[in-house]
Design a protein around this motif. Structure first.
Motif, short mmCIF file in Angstrom:
data_model
loop_
_atom_site.label_atom_id
_atom_site.label_comp_id
_atom_site.label_asym_id
_atom_site.label_seq_id
_atom_site.Cartn_x
_atom_site.Cartn_y
_atom_site.Cartn_z
N GLU A 176 6.67 4.20 0.88
CA GLU A 176 6.01 5.49 0.70
C GLU A 176 6.69 6.30 -0.40
O GLU A 176 6.03 6.95 -1.22
CB GLU A 176 6.01 6.27 2.01
CG GLU A 176 5.26 5.62 3.16
CD GLU A 176 3.76 5.62 2.95
OE1 GLU A 176 3.28 6.23 1.98
OE2 GLU A 176 3.07 4.97 3.75
N ALA A 182 5.73 4.95 -3.77
CA ALA A 182 4.34 5.27 -4.08
C ALA A 182 4.21 6.72 -4.54
O ALA A 182 3.48 7.02 -5.49
CB ALA A 182 3.46 5.01 -2.86
N GLU A 183 4.91 7.62 -3.87
CA GLU A 183 4.87 9.03 -4.26
C GLU A 183 5.45 9.26 -5.65
O GLU A 183 5.00 10.12 -6.40
CB GLU A 183 5.63 9.87 -3.23
CG GLU A 183 4.94 9.96 -1.88
CD GLU A 183 5.75 10.74 -0.86
OE1 GLU A 183 6.82 11.27 -1.25
OE2 GLU A 183 5.33 10.81 0.31
N GLY A 232 5.30 7.11 -8.05
CA GLY A 232 4.52 6.37 -9.02
C GLY A 232 5.15 5.06 -9.45
O GLY A 232 4.70 4.43 -10.42
N SER A 242 1.79 1.29 -7.20
CA SER A 242 0.46 1.88 -7.07
C SER A 242 0.10 2.10 -5.61
O SER A 242 0.75 1.56 -4.70
CB SER A 242 -0.58 0.96 -7.72
OG SER A 242 -0.73 -0.23 -6.96
N THR A 243 -0.97 2.85 -5.39
CA THR A 243 -1.45 3.07 -4.03
C THR A 243 -1.85 1.75 -3.38
O THR A 243 -1.56 1.51 -2.20
CB THR A 243 -2.65 4.02 -4.04
OG1 THR A 243 -2.25 5.27 -4.62
CG2 THR A 243 -3.18 4.26 -2.63
N ASP A 244 -2.51 0.88 -4.15
CA ASP A 244 -2.92 -0.42 -3.61
C ASP A 244 -1.70 -1.28 -3.25
O ASP A 244 -1.68 -1.94 -2.21
CB ASP A 244 -3.79 -1.17 -4.61
CG ASP A 244 -5.20 -0.62 -4.68
OD1 ASP A 244 -5.56 0.22 -3.82
OD2 ASP A 244 -5.96 -1.02 -5.58
N ALA A 259 1.22 -0.19 -2.39
CA ALA A 259 1.83 0.40 -1.20
C ALA A 259 1.07 -0.02 0.06
O ALA A 259 1.68 -0.31 1.10
CB ALA A 259 1.85 1.92 -1.32
N THR A 260 -0.26 -0.05 -0.03
CA THR A 260 -1.07 -0.46 1.12
C THR A 260 -0.76 -1.90 1.53
O THR A 260 -0.61 -2.20 2.72
CB THR A 260 -2.57 -0.33 0.78
OG1 THR A 260 -2.86 1.04 0.48
CG2 THR A 260 -3.44 -0.78 1.93
N ARG A 302 2.89 -2.14 2.99
CA ARG A 302 3.01 -1.62 4.36
C ARG A 302 2.63 -2.69 5.38
O ARG A 302 3.27 -2.83 6.42
CB ARG A 302 2.13 -0.38 4.54
CG ARG A 302 2.75 0.91 4.05
CD ARG A 302 1.99 2.12 4.57
NE ARG A 302 0.63 2.18 4.06
CZ ARG A 302 0.28 2.80 2.94
NH1 ARG A 302 1.20 3.43 2.23
NH2 ARG A 302 -0.97 2.81 2.54
N GLU A 327 -6.52 -2.28 6.25
CA GLU A 327 -6.56 -1.61 4.95
C GLU A 327 -6.01 -2.52 3.85
O GLU A 327 -6.53 -2.52 2.72
CB GLU A 327 -5.77 -0.30 5.02
CG GLU A 327 -6.39 0.74 5.94
CD GLU A 327 -7.85 1.01 5.62
OE1 GLU A 327 -8.16 1.31 4.44
OE2 GLU A 327 -8.70 0.89 6.53
#
Length: 256
Positions: free
Chosen positions: A35, A38-39, A41, A44-46, A48-49, A52, A83
């Motif tokens: 996390e 991801a915050e 940068g 990426s958000t993907d 990080a998903t 996780r 997700e």
């Protein structure tokens, strides 16, 4: 094709009371680091998903910087895995990179539940080994047999008594036609349900399989008279089977 060392039918018809418990993911140190990056940068958000989910189900596949052990197991990772699969399936390159990581495991042994609804897959050696106590000397670990009884009890209550839709068939995935598959693995949570293939109906139904922890050693204490491991197994199979039924109606429904 799954490698099956042994298939035995468990002829047990005892009634098992089932406890349903709400589940939520307890974030461990690996997840916190993911996390944080991801915050900032850094990923990426993907990414990080996906990370996780890997932190829970396949930590060895994580980048080394996120390989930090946590002593606090999470409860249910169904939402994290769902997700991650959405992200992976949306990108051919990601699918190529991660399809094996989040695919079904190949276990050493499998047995069928007494009522024939489930196949339970497990190992007897290695890191995913279940407890090997076998008091009735039928060469199937008692822990797995109890899991089969619990699963059949869930089916009777949810499908036969309450009239809920059963999980859509996964065909021959897992090696058994029209059997719902449960896998015993050493994961960072009590368990999770993984959606896989679109179902036969006009709505958004999906087939799935369940993963539960292989022994629940060192998990938090509970009120089960027969021991913490069995108590955790009861709650986990009951909770995850409810997700499997949820996916029979709408795989996109909010996970609670």
């Amino acid at each position: 094709m799954i490698r099956i060392a042994r298939v035995r039918r468990i002829l047990l018809f005892a009634t098992t009371s089932v406890l349903l418990a709400a589940a939520s993911w307890t974030f461990g140190t690996s997840t916190s680091l993911i996390e944080q990056d991801a915050e900032l940068g850094i990923i990426s958000t993907d990414e990080a998903t996906i990370y996780r989910a890997l932190a829970i189900v396949r930590p060895a596949a994580l980048p080394a910087k996120y390989l930090v052990a946590t002593t606090v197991p999470g409860k249910c990772a169904t939402d994290e895995v769902r997700e991650a699969m959405k992200v992976i399936l949306s990108d051919p390159d990601l699918y190529k990179s991660y399809k094996e990581v989040l695919s079904r495991p190949v276990m050493q042994e499998v047995c069928e539940s007494g009522q024939g609804h489930f196949w339970l897959h497990y190992d007897i050696t290695g890191s995913n080994a279940v407890p090997l106590i076998d008091d009735n000397h039928n060469e199937i670990p008692d822990f797995v047999e109890r899991g089969a009884i619990i699963a059949d009890s869930c089916w009777r209550y949810e499908v036969q008594n309450l009239g809920h839709l059963p999980p859509p068939s996964d065909g021959t995935l897992g090696g058994g036609v029209d059997k719902y598959d449960i896998y015993f693995m050493r994961v960072g949570v009590y368990g999770y349900t993984q959606a896989e293939l679109p179902g036969p109906n006009a709505w958004n139904d999906y087939s799935s399989h369940i993963v539960v922890h292989c022994d629940f050693a060192d998990f938090p204490a509970n009120q089960e008279p027969e021991g913490n491991a069995l108590g955790a197994l009861k709650v986990t199979i009951a909770h995850e089977f409810y997700h499997a039924i949820q996916f029979a109606y709408d795989v996109g429904e909010e996970i609670k």
